[in-house]
Each structure stands twice: as structure tokens, then as C-alpha cells.
Design a protein around this motif. Structure first.
Motif, mmCIF file in Angstrom:
data_model
loop_
_atom_site.group_PDB
_atom_site.id
_atom_site.type_symbol
_atom_site.label_atom_id
_atom_site.label_comp_id
_atom_site.label_asym_id
_atom_site.label_seq_id
_atom_site.Cartn_x
_atom_site.Cartn_y
_atom_site.Cartn_z
ATOM 1 N N GLU A 189 0.826 -1.204 0.000
ATOM 2 C CA GLU A 189 0.000 0.000 0.000
ATOM 3 C C GLU A 189 0.863 1.258 0.000
ATOM 4 O O GLU A 189 0.586 2.207 -0.755
ATOM 5 C CB GLU A 189 -0.921 -0.001 1.227
ATOM 6 C CG GLU A 189 -2.036 -1.030 1.166
ATOM 7 C CD GLU A 189 -2.914 -0.995 2.391
ATOM 8 O OE1 GLU A 189 -2.985 0.080 3.042
ATOM 9 O OE2 GLU A 189 -3.537 -2.021 2.719
ATOM 10 N N THR A 190 1.879 1.280 0.842
ATOM 11 C CA THR A 190 2.723 2.479 0.922
ATOM 12 C C THR A 190 3.494 2.709 -0.376
ATOM 13 O O THR A 190 3.637 3.850 -0.821
ATOM 14 C CB THR A 190 3.712 2.371 2.097
ATOM 15 O OG1 THR A 190 4.457 1.153 1.982
ATOM 16 C CG2 THR A 190 2.976 2.369 3.424
ATOM 17 N N ILE A 191 3.957 1.643 -0.985
ATOM 18 C CA ILE A 191 4.682 1.771 -2.262
ATOM 19 C C ILE A 191 3.751 2.304 -3.346
ATOM 20 O O ILE A 191 4.126 3.183 -4.131
ATOM 21 C CB ILE A 191 5.293 0.421 -2.678
ATOM 22 C CG1 ILE A 191 6.440 0.043 -1.744
ATOM 23 C CG2 ILE A 191 5.792 0.463 -4.124
ATOM 24 C CD1 ILE A 191 6.964 -1.359 -1.934
ATOM 25 N N SER A 192 2.506 1.780 -3.377
ATOM 26 C CA SER A 192 1.540 2.226 -4.390
ATOM 27 C C SER A 192 1.176 3.693 -4.206
ATOM 28 O O SER A 192 1.079 4.449 -5.176
ATOM 29 C CB SER A 192 0.274 1.361 -4.318
ATOM 30 O OG SER A 192 0.561 0.018 -4.627
ATOM 31 N N LEU A 193 0.984 4.109 -2.951
ATOM 32 C CA LEU A 193 0.638 5.504 -2.684
ATOM 33 C C LEU A 193 1.782 6.437 -3.054
ATOM 34 O O LEU A 193 1.583 7.458 -3.717
ATOM 35 C CB LEU A 193 0.269 5.681 -1.211
ATOM 36 C CG LEU A 193 -1.092 5.144 -0.768
ATOM 37 C CD1 LEU A 193 -1.238 5.213 0.745
ATOM 38 C CD2 LEU A 193 -2.225 5.924 -1.434
ATOM 39 N N LYS A 194 2.974 6.061 -2.639
ATOM 40 C CA LYS A 194 4.123 6.940 -2.900
ATOM 41 C C LYS A 194 4.453 7.016 -4.389
ATOM 42 O O LYS A 194 5.002 8.010 -4.863
ATOM 43 C CB LYS A 194 5.333 6.450 -2.111
ATOM 44 C CG LYS A 194 6.434 7.491 -2.048
ATOM 45 C CD LYS A 194 7.586 7.069 -1.179
ATOM 46 C CE LYS A 194 8.675 8.127 -1.236
ATOM 47 N NZ LYS A 194 9.865 7.720 -0.485
ATOM 48 N N LYS A 195 4.097 5.979 -5.106
ATOM 49 C CA LYS A 195 4.350 5.959 -6.550
ATOM 50 C C LYS A 195 3.709 7.170 -7.224
ATOM 51 O O LYS A 195 4.258 7.729 -8.191
ATOM 52 C CB LYS A 195 3.783 4.656 -7.137
ATOM 53 C CG LYS A 195 3.831 4.583 -8.652
ATOM 54 C CD LYS A 195 3.164 3.309 -9.144
ATOM 55 C CE LYS A 195 3.102 3.270 -10.659
ATOM 56 N NZ LYS A 195 2.397 2.039 -11.148
ATOM 57 N N TYR A 196 2.530 7.596 -6.730
ATOM 58 C CA TYR A 196 1.829 8.730 -7.336
ATOM 59 C C TYR A 196 2.014 10.018 -6.544
ATOM 60 O O TYR A 196 1.964 11.105 -7.120
ATOM 61 C CB TYR A 196 0.336 8.411 -7.468
ATOM 62 C CG TYR A 196 0.046 7.317 -8.452
ATOM 63 C CD1 TYR A 196 0.233 7.510 -9.811
ATOM 64 C CD2 TYR A 196 -0.402 6.067 -8.028
ATOM 65 C CE1 TYR A 196 -0.012 6.494 -10.723
ATOM 66 C CE2 TYR A 196 -0.663 5.035 -8.937
ATOM 67 C CZ TYR A 196 -0.465 5.271 -10.282
ATOM 68 O OH TYR A 196 -0.711 4.260 -11.182
ATOM 69 N N LEU A 197 2.210 9.909 -5.222
ATOM 70 C CA LEU A 197 2.322 11.127 -4.424
ATOM 71 C C LEU A 197 3.628 11.864 -4.676
ATOM 72 O O LEU A 197 3.669 13.095 -4.618
ATOM 73 C CB LEU A 197 2.187 10.796 -2.936
ATOM 74 C CG LEU A 197 0.821 10.267 -2.478
ATOM 75 C CD1 LEU A 197 0.749 10.241 -0.960
ATOM 76 C CD2 LEU A 197 -0.316 11.113 -3.046
ATOM 77 N N SER A 198 4.693 11.133 -4.946
ATOM 78 C CA SER A 198 5.976 11.801 -5.202
ATOM 79 C C SER A 198 5.924 12.685 -6.452
ATOM 80 O O SER A 198 6.294 13.865 -6.389
ATOM 81 C CB SER A 198 7.097 10.764 -5.311
ATOM 82 O OG SER A 198 7.306 10.136 -4.071
#
Length: 323
Positions: A189-198
Motif C-alpha cells: 500500500e505504501t509503495i503504491s501511494l508513494k508511486k503517485y504522491l511523489s
């Protein structure tokens, strides 16, 4: 929503309210001096036709509004802004990290947005219009939308943090497969979120640093504050990822220690029985000349010798602190 891909269109009244207009009324309102926001499903033929032939916007903007796959970005076209943003997926039976994209072409007189799935942040703005507290200008709309997209991430990130805290407590006494599965899920979940938030952070940073005539300095400060909040969320995701990695390392270390302990016990047992096996094998061969073959007491003497050997081994192991 209509089958032609038209979701809604509103004409701002400049006081916090808006008037809904139909698809047929678009052309006459687009060419007026009023600020219009039109929202489409980009995947339908009617949307493609309207954007291509009737919107009157730049071809680059048209292609960006209709593209299927996009990452968060900001592009400036003269005094207009082309945006691609992502929001948390809070639709029923969905996973939040499966973020929903929204594409925007925005300037002082028109706002065109496209999507494939519904965003609650868009619904929020429509509700604000009904209450008369909606944005009055394009800049206020941009601030409100980016703010709603960012705020809606908070609950999801807080939920992940709470789950990690629970895992930290549980992992002290447990290392079962269910716990390891939960850790893998949180990391995913954290990897997926950060993929777009960065990249969204970079898009927001570019948004308030570029000079646009219809965005005031105060409104740029508001956009910067929203960007700062987004950066804090990214930092929290990094912290969550680090915490999960520590938990995972502790579990792996504990499992490794348990495995080493078991191997150590097996090695001790093997060391004890190795000479016993050798002696019993040696005296068990079926050839002449075996010592004690003719004596009735030989078997008992042999047993005593084996016990003495085991005792000597245990004494040596204990003295060397192997036990």
C-alpha cells in the motif's frame, strides 16, 4: 451520468454558487464571459468529439485530457494550466491505494476536467456550490480541488499508521505467517501511494512557482501550504515504510535465531550419538574375533561404557559452554 460521457457542467456565479447546465447548453456558455466548469468521462466517443471539435483548446491539452495512462504533472500553455492529479480511491469495494486520476485544463474563463472513475473530491465541490460556499474563480477552484484531494489522503495514511502501531505490539510476541502477510500488505500500500504522491508533489511545486496572471500571490501561498501538507504525507509514508522494515527485520532475525537454536540442538544430539553409533556399528559386525563375544557380562559392560562416553561428552560440552 449520461451515456455521452458528459458528467456535469456548471456556470460560476462569482459568489460561491453555480448553475447547472446541460450538454446542449455547453456551446453557448463556453463562448460567454462566464466561468464554466465541464466534467467528462474521457473514454467515450462523444467526449472525444466535443474536445476535439468544439472545445477550442490547444491540441496538446486535448491529447492530455484524453490519454488513458498518466502520472501527476503540471504543464503551462501560455496563460492556461494543464494538470494531471491523483486522489485516494474511496469508492465502494475498492482499495484506496488504487488512486483515481483527474485531468484538468484550466484558465481564467474555463475549466475542463476528465476522468474515468468518480472522485469524492469533485462531489465535495459540487456540494459546496449547492451550499453557496464554493469557489468563485478558477484559482479558487484549483486551490479547493487540490486541497480536497490532499485532505482525503489523511484518513487513509492515519489508518496505515495505526495498523503499523498494532503490528509493532503484536510482533513482540508473534511471528506467524498472518503477521508477515499483513506486513507485506502494508508495504504494498505504501509503495503504491508513494508511486503517485511523489510526482504529485513535484507537480504541485511547479504549480505555485510558475507565474500565471489569474493566480494571485496569496493564492500561490495557499497552494504552497497544500504542497507542504502533501510533503508531510509523503514523509509519513517513508516513516511507515521504515517502521515496517524494522518489524520485518526483527521477525526475520527472530526466525533465524529459532532456526539456529534448533540446528544447534540437532548438532548436539548428533555429536552425542556419533561415537555411540560408531561403537555399536563396530561391535555389531558379524565376524569372528569380536571382544566379549564369549562373555555373558560383555553386553552390560558395553552398555556401561556407552553411558560413560555420553557422560564424558556432556561434561565436555558443559565445560566448553556448548550446553
Amino acid at each position: 451520468m449520461q451515456t455521452n460521457g458528459f458528467s456535469h457542467a456548471v456556470v460560476f456565479d462569482g459568489k460561491g454558487g453555480a448553475t447547472n447546465i446541460s450538454f446542449e447548453q455547453l456551446d453557448e456558455n463556453i463562448n460567454s464571459n462566464k466561468l464554466v466548469w465541464v466534467h467528462f468521462d474521457y473514454s467515450t466517443p462523444d467526449t472525444i468529439d466535443w474536445l476535439t471539435n468544439k472545445s477550442g483548446i490547444d491540441q496538446i491539452a486535448i491529447e492530455a485530457l484524453l490519454t488513458k495512462e498518466t502520472r501527476p504533472r503540471t504543464t503551462f500553455l501560455n496563460d492556461s494550466i494543464l494538470l494531471a492529479l491523483r486522489g485516494i480511491n474511496l469508492n465502494p469495494n475498492s482499495t484506496p491505494e488504487d488512486m483515481i486520476s483527474i485531468r484538468l485544463f484550466i484558465n481564467k474563463n474555463i475549466i475542463i476536467s476528465t476522468k474515468k472513475r468518480d472522485l469524492l473530491s469533485v462531489r465535495d465541490i459540487l456540494e459546496y456550490f449547492k451550499e453557496g460556499i464554493g469557489p468563485k474563480t478558477s484559482a479558487e477552484f484549483l486551490i479547493e480541488l487540490t486541497n480536497r484531494l490532499t485532505i482525503r489522503m489523511e484518513d487513509n495514511i492515519n489508518d496505515i499508521e495505526e495498523r503499523v502501531s498494532n503490528l509493532e505490539e503484536i510482533s513482540v510476541d508473534s511471528d506467524n505467517s498472518e503477521l508477515r502477510a499483513q506486513i507485506s500488505e502494508i508495504k504494498r500500500e505504501t509503495i503504491s501511494l508513494k508511486k503517485y504522491l511523489s510526482p504529485q508533489k513535484e507537480a504541485m511545486y511547479k504549480l505555485y512557482n510558475q507565474k500565471v496572471s489569474w493566480v494571485s500571490e496569496y493564492e500561490k501561498v495557499q497552494l504552497r501550504e497544500i504542497t507542504d501538507q502533501l510533503m508531510r504525507y509523503i514523509e509519513e509514508l517513508d516513516s511507515i515504510k521504515d517502521k515496517v522494515s524494522v518489524i520485518q527485520e526483527n521477525i526475520s532475525q527472530r526466525l533465524s535465531e529459532q532456526m539456529n537454536q534448533k540446528m544447534y540442538v540437532l548438532s548436539i544430539i548428533s555429536a552425542v550419538f556419533l561415537p555411540l553409533g560408531f561403537l555399536t556399528g563396530l561391535f555389531g559386525i558379524n565376524v569372528g574375533g569380536i571382544p566379549g563375544a564369549e562373555s555373558k557380562e560383555s553386553f552390560y559392560i558395553f552398555i556401561i561404557v556407552l553411558i560413560a562416553i555420553v557422560g564424558l561428552q556432556l561434561y565436555i560440552f558443559k565445560k566448553k559452554r556448548w550446553l
